[in-house]
Write a protein that holds these residues in place. Sequence first.
Motif, PDB file in Angstrom:
ATOM      1  N   THR A 143       0.910  -1.398   0.180  1.00 18.82           N
ATOM      2  CA  THR A 143       0.129   0.079   0.032  1.00 18.82           C
ATOM      3  C   THR A 143       0.837   1.265  -0.074  1.00 18.82           C
ATOM      4  O   THR A 143       0.299   2.291  -0.738  1.00 18.82           O
ATOM      5  N   ASN A 144       1.979   1.156   0.886  1.00 22.31           N
ATOM      6  CA  ASN A 144       2.827   2.152   0.779  1.00 22.31           C
ATOM      7  C   ASN A 144       3.422   2.645  -0.507  1.00 22.31           C
ATOM      8  O   ASN A 144       3.606   3.827  -0.920  1.00 22.31           O
ATOM      9  N   GLU A 145       3.922   1.570  -1.155  1.00 22.37           N
ATOM     10  CA  GLU A 145       4.368   1.615  -2.611  1.00 22.37           C
ATOM     11  C   GLU A 145       3.417   2.490  -3.385  1.00 22.37           C
ATOM     12  O   GLU A 145       3.938   3.371  -4.131  1.00 22.37           O
ATOM     13  N   TRP A 146       2.224   1.893  -3.435  1.00 23.03           N
ATOM     14  CA  TRP A 146       1.244   2.531  -4.220  1.00 23.03           C
ATOM     15  C   TRP A 146       1.132   4.080  -3.929  1.00 23.03           C
ATOM     16  O   TRP A 146       1.086   4.949  -4.674  1.00 23.03           O
ATOM     17  N   SER A 175      21.408   3.808   2.840  1.00 20.43           N
ATOM     18  CA  SER A 175      21.612   2.514   3.626  1.00 20.43           C
ATOM     19  C   SER A 175      22.158   2.905   4.984  1.00 20.43           C
ATOM     20  O   SER A 175      22.176   2.035   5.767  1.00 20.43           O
ATOM     21  N   LYS A 176      22.874   3.900   5.032  1.00 22.83           N
ATOM     22  CA  LYS A 176      23.487   4.091   6.433  1.00 22.83           C
ATOM     23  C   LYS A 176      22.500   4.165   7.579  1.00 22.83           C
ATOM     24  O   LYS A 176      21.562   4.954   7.322  1.00 22.83           O
ATOM     25  N   ALA A 177      23.056   3.491   8.580  1.00 23.97           N
ATOM     26  CA  ALA A 177      22.087   3.879   9.763  1.00 23.97           C
ATOM     27  C   ALA A 177      22.287   4.845  10.638  1.00 23.97           C
ATOM     28  O   ALA A 177      23.493   5.462  10.610  1.00 23.97           O
ATOM     29  N   THR A 178      21.280   5.387  11.403  1.00 24.47           N
ATOM     30  CA  THR A 178      21.459   6.610  12.053  1.00 24.47           C
ATOM     31  C   THR A 178      20.760   6.615  13.261  1.00 24.47           C
ATOM     32  O   THR A 178      19.858   5.818  13.361  1.00 24.47           O
ATOM     33  N   SER A 194      13.129   5.950   6.559  1.00 26.87           N
ATOM     34  CA  SER A 194      13.635   6.191   5.036  1.00 26.87           C
ATOM     35  C   SER A 194      13.233   4.614   4.425  1.00 26.87           C
ATOM     36  O   SER A 194      12.838   4.623   3.460  1.00 26.87           O
ATOM     37  N   LYS A 195      13.485   3.759   5.308  1.00 27.45           N
ATOM     38  CA  LYS A 195      13.326   2.179   4.648  1.00 27.45           C
ATOM     39  C   LYS A 195      11.688   1.713   4.749  1.00 27.45           C
ATOM     40  O   LYS A 195      11.240   1.371   3.657  1.00 27.45           O
ATOM     41  N   ILE A 196      11.006   2.512   5.557  1.00 30.06           N
ATOM     42  CA  ILE A 196       9.519   2.106   5.478  1.00 30.06           C
ATOM     43  C   ILE A 196       9.050   2.860   4.236  1.00 30.06           C
ATOM     44  O   ILE A 196       8.345   2.512   3.645  1.00 30.06           O
ATOM     45  N   LEU A 197       9.426   4.196   4.233  1.00 27.00           N
ATOM     46  CA  LEU A 197       8.881   4.797   2.986  1.00 27.00           C
ATOM     47  C   LEU A 197       9.677   4.571   1.746  1.00 27.00           C
ATOM     48  O   LEU A 197       9.091   4.721   0.596  1.00 27.00           O
ATOM     49  N   ARG A 198      10.426   3.595   1.955  1.00 27.28           N
ATOM     50  CA  ARG A 198      11.524   3.276   0.637  1.00 27.28           C
ATOM     51  C   ARG A 198      11.721   4.419  -0.277  1.00 27.28           C
ATOM     52  O   ARG A 198      11.639   4.192  -1.658  1.00 27.28           O
TER      53      ARG A 198
END
Length: 242
Positions: A143-146, A175-178, A194-198
């Motif tokens: 759903t997030n991708e859409w 890709s860097k962790a914060t 940022s990974k969730i939001l892709r």
Amino acid sequence: SKKEQVFQVDNTNAKYKHWYCYRTREHDYWLPLQINKKYHKYSAFSNKAHYIVVRKNKLCIFLPDEFQEPIFINENRMTVGVDLNIKHNFATLSNGKVFDYDRTYLKNLTEQLKVCDKIKLNNSYSERKVNASQKRVSKSLRTNEWYFKKLINEILQYCIKNHITDLVLEDLNLSKATFIKSDEFEGIKYSRLSKILRLSNIKNWMFTQAEKLGIRIHTTPSLYTSQQCPVCGIIDRDNRKD
């Protein structure tokens, strides 16, 4: 009868006309093909190069297609920069136009994922509940991708209406962790957000959609982009202000 051909048409069969020969070292397996006239051009199959992927109980056949060069807008070209971020909004154009995501939607998404994380990490939950939780995560991410593809489309439609032909994006490395956490979104780390939001896929999604609309996408190294003067190129921290 013609073993050298892997795709065959059997006009004598009333139910299954189209067949594919799946070959192994020991045997040839003739499998009926499901052909959809709207999407499949069986005449184009012939003996083209192809590859097979077996996914659970499905055998998928992938064939190459004719590649068409995108037709870009060449007259009166106008270039605009795009700043993608998480904290303040989704995207800001260099002409001042801002595109933001639905904050309520994003809060609900992060809350769902935190609940699923607890279920996954807690050994007291049954396997069935863990599997159900993983399915919910997968559905949320689809759903997030859409949702973000829809946001990208809004940006590109704005570009068409305002005669913007070229967009420049930062080539971000997400890709860097914060360890920096977001107060707005349940204290979740920005790297996780940022990974969730892709956001690492935003660039590719924008490339794909923009090509179809004739808009060029350019990338630039993200280093010092907020400190470098776009006119003379001098890098200074004071440039951040304006």
